[in-house]
Design a protein around this motif. Structure first.
Motif, short mmCIF file in Angstrom:
data_model
loop_
_atom_site.label_atom_id
_atom_site.label_comp_id
_atom_site.label_asym_id
_atom_site.label_seq_id
_atom_site.Cartn_x
_atom_site.Cartn_y
_atom_site.Cartn_z
N GLY A 160 81.59 26.24 5.67
CA GLY A 160 82.64 26.03 6.69
C GLY A 160 83.13 27.53 7.74
O GLY A 160 83.64 27.88 8.15
N LEU A 161 82.13 27.88 8.74
CA LEU A 161 81.67 28.97 9.43
C LEU A 161 82.28 28.21 10.10
O LEU A 161 83.40 29.41 10.58
N PRO A 162 82.20 27.47 11.01
CA PRO A 162 82.42 26.96 12.00
C PRO A 162 83.78 26.92 12.63
O PRO A 162 84.92 26.45 13.17
N LEU A 163 84.35 26.19 11.41
CA LEU A 163 85.89 25.75 10.89
C LEU A 163 87.05 27.11 10.66
O LEU A 163 87.47 26.92 11.41
N ALA A 164 86.39 27.78 10.12
CA ALA A 164 86.65 29.45 10.30
C ALA A 164 86.73 30.05 11.55
O ALA A 164 87.82 30.66 11.95
N VAL A 165 86.11 30.43 12.52
CA VAL A 165 86.04 30.59 13.72
C VAL A 165 86.91 30.15 14.37
O VAL A 165 87.80 30.42 15.11
N THR A 166 86.29 29.11 14.10
CA THR A 166 87.26 28.51 15.01
C THR A 166 89.16 28.15 15.33
O THR A 166 90.25 28.46 15.68
N ILE A 167 88.97 28.86 13.90
CA ILE A 167 90.78 28.15 13.35
C ILE A 167 91.42 29.85 13.64
O ILE A 167 92.76 29.81 13.95
#
Length: 127
Positions: free
Chosen positions: A113-120
Protein backbone atom coordinates in the motif's frame (compact mmCIF):
# COMPACT_ATOMS: atom_id res chain seq x y z
CA UNK A 1 -21.95 0.56 -50.20
CA UNK A 2 -24.24 3.54 -49.65
CA UNK A 3 -26.31 5.46 -52.13
CA UNK A 4 -25.83 9.20 -52.13
CA UNK A 5 -27.57 11.37 -54.74
CA UNK A 6 -28.00 8.46 -57.11
CA UNK A 7 -24.30 7.52 -56.94
CA UNK A 8 -22.80 4.64 -55.02
CA UNK A 9 -20.22 5.61 -52.42
CA UNK A 10 -17.92 3.04 -50.89
CA UNK A 11 -16.90 3.21 -47.25
CA UNK A 12 -13.40 2.28 -46.26
CA UNK A 13 -13.35 -0.54 -43.72
CA UNK A 14 -10.30 -1.71 -41.80
CA UNK A 15 -8.88 -5.01 -42.94
CA UNK A 16 -10.08 -7.97 -40.95
CA UNK A 17 -7.75 -10.75 -39.98
CA UNK A 18 -8.58 -14.43 -40.25
CA UNK A 19 -9.59 -14.35 -36.56
CA UNK A 20 -12.24 -11.75 -37.27
CA UNK A 21 -10.61 -8.88 -35.37
CA UNK A 22 -9.00 -5.74 -36.63
CA UNK A 23 -5.35 -6.00 -37.49
CA UNK A 24 -4.60 -2.93 -35.38
CA UNK A 25 -6.38 -4.40 -32.34
CA UNK A 26 -4.46 -7.62 -32.70
CA UNK A 27 -1.16 -5.73 -32.89
CA UNK A 28 -2.12 -3.64 -29.83
CA UNK A 29 -2.96 -6.78 -27.84
CA UNK A 30 0.28 -8.43 -28.89
CA UNK A 31 2.37 -5.47 -27.82
CA UNK A 32 0.59 -5.24 -24.47
CA UNK A 33 -1.63 -2.31 -25.33
CA UNK A 34 -0.74 1.31 -24.97
CA UNK A 35 2.07 1.47 -22.46
CA UNK A 36 1.70 3.97 -19.69
CA UNK A 37 4.87 5.67 -18.67
CA UNK A 38 5.42 5.93 -14.94
CA UNK A 39 5.83 9.32 -13.39
CA UNK A 40 9.00 10.13 -11.52
CA UNK A 41 7.22 9.66 -8.18
CA UNK A 42 5.83 6.27 -9.23
CA UNK A 43 9.27 5.14 -10.35
CA UNK A 44 10.85 6.20 -7.07
CA UNK A 45 8.05 4.55 -5.07
CA UNK A 46 8.50 1.31 -6.98
CA UNK A 47 12.24 1.40 -6.36
CA UNK A 48 11.67 2.11 -2.66
CA UNK A 49 9.10 -0.70 -2.39
CA UNK A 50 11.58 -3.16 -3.93
CA UNK A 51 14.31 -2.04 -1.52
CA UNK A 52 11.98 -2.37 1.47
CA UNK A 53 10.90 -5.81 0.26
CA UNK A 54 14.51 -6.98 -0.02
CA UNK A 55 15.32 -5.59 3.43
CA UNK A 56 12.24 -7.38 4.82
CA UNK A 57 13.38 -10.64 3.25
CA UNK A 58 16.82 -10.28 4.83
CA UNK A 59 15.34 -9.36 8.21
CA UNK A 60 12.92 -12.31 8.16
CA UNK A 61 15.77 -14.71 7.35
CA UNK A 62 17.88 -13.21 10.14
CA UNK A 63 14.91 -13.52 12.53
CA UNK A 64 14.44 -17.22 11.74
CA UNK A 65 18.17 -17.93 12.08
CA UNK A 66 18.40 -16.10 15.41
CA UNK A 67 15.32 -17.87 16.82
CA UNK A 68 16.58 -21.31 15.78
CA UNK A 69 20.07 -20.65 17.14
CA UNK A 70 18.66 -19.29 20.39
CA UNK A 71 16.45 -22.36 20.81
CA UNK A 72 19.26 -24.82 20.02
CA UNK A 73 21.81 -23.09 22.26
CA UNK A 74 19.34 -22.59 25.12
CA UNK A 75 18.00 -26.15 24.97
CA UNK A 76 21.05 -28.26 24.21
CA UNK A 77 23.99 -26.20 25.51
CA UNK A 78 22.74 -24.15 28.47
CA UNK A 79 20.22 -26.66 29.84
CA UNK A 80 22.32 -29.63 28.69
CA UNK A 81 19.40 -31.69 27.39
CA UNK A 82 20.27 -34.51 25.01
CA UNK A 83 18.50 -34.90 21.65
CA UNK A 84 15.75 -37.41 22.32
CA UNK A 85 14.04 -39.16 19.43
CA UNK A 86 10.65 -38.95 21.14
CA UNK A 87 11.05 -35.16 21.46
CA UNK A 88 11.76 -34.63 17.75
CA UNK A 89 8.13 -33.66 16.92
CA UNK A 90 8.27 -30.99 19.64
CA UNK A 91 11.51 -29.59 18.20
CA UNK A 92 10.00 -29.58 14.72
CA UNK A 93 6.96 -27.71 16.05
CA UNK A 94 9.25 -25.02 17.46
CA UNK A 95 11.12 -24.71 14.15
CA UNK A 96 7.86 -24.45 12.20
CA UNK A 97 6.75 -21.76 14.64
CA UNK A 98 10.00 -19.87 13.99
CA UNK A 99 9.49 -20.20 10.24
CA UNK A 100 5.93 -18.82 10.57
CA UNK A 101 7.28 -15.85 12.53
CA UNK A 102 9.81 -15.21 9.74
CA UNK A 103 7.09 -15.33 7.07
CA UNK A 104 5.00 -12.94 9.16
CA UNK A 105 7.90 -10.48 9.31
CA UNK A 106 8.29 -10.73 5.53
CA UNK A 107 4.58 -10.19 4.84
CA UNK A 108 4.43 -7.19 7.14
CA UNK A 109 7.54 -5.69 5.53
CA UNK A 110 6.28 -5.83 1.93
CA UNK A 111 4.75 -2.40 1.28
CA UNK A 112 1.82 -3.15 -1.04
CA UNK A 113 0.00 0.00 0.00
CA UNK A 114 2.97 2.35 -0.18
CA UNK A 115 2.01 4.07 -3.46
CA UNK A 116 -1.59 4.49 -2.29
CA UNK A 117 -0.50 5.91 1.07
CA UNK A 118 1.82 8.42 -0.62
CA UNK A 119 -0.89 9.44 -3.09
CA UNK A 120 -3.44 9.99 -0.31
CA UNK A 121 -0.98 11.97 1.80
CA UNK A 122 -0.08 14.14 -1.20
CA UNK A 123 -3.76 14.74 -1.93
CA UNK A 124 -4.38 15.85 1.66
CA UNK A 125 -1.31 18.05 1.73
CA UNK A 126 -2.37 19.78 -1.51
CA UNK A 127 -5.80 20.52 0.00
Amino acid sequence: AKKQDGAVAMEMQPLKSAEGGDVEERERKRSGGPKKEKSVLQGKLTKLAVQIGKAGLVMSAVTVIILVLYFVIETFVVEGRPWLAECTPVYVQYWVKFFIIGVTVLVVAVPEGLPLAVTISLAYSVK
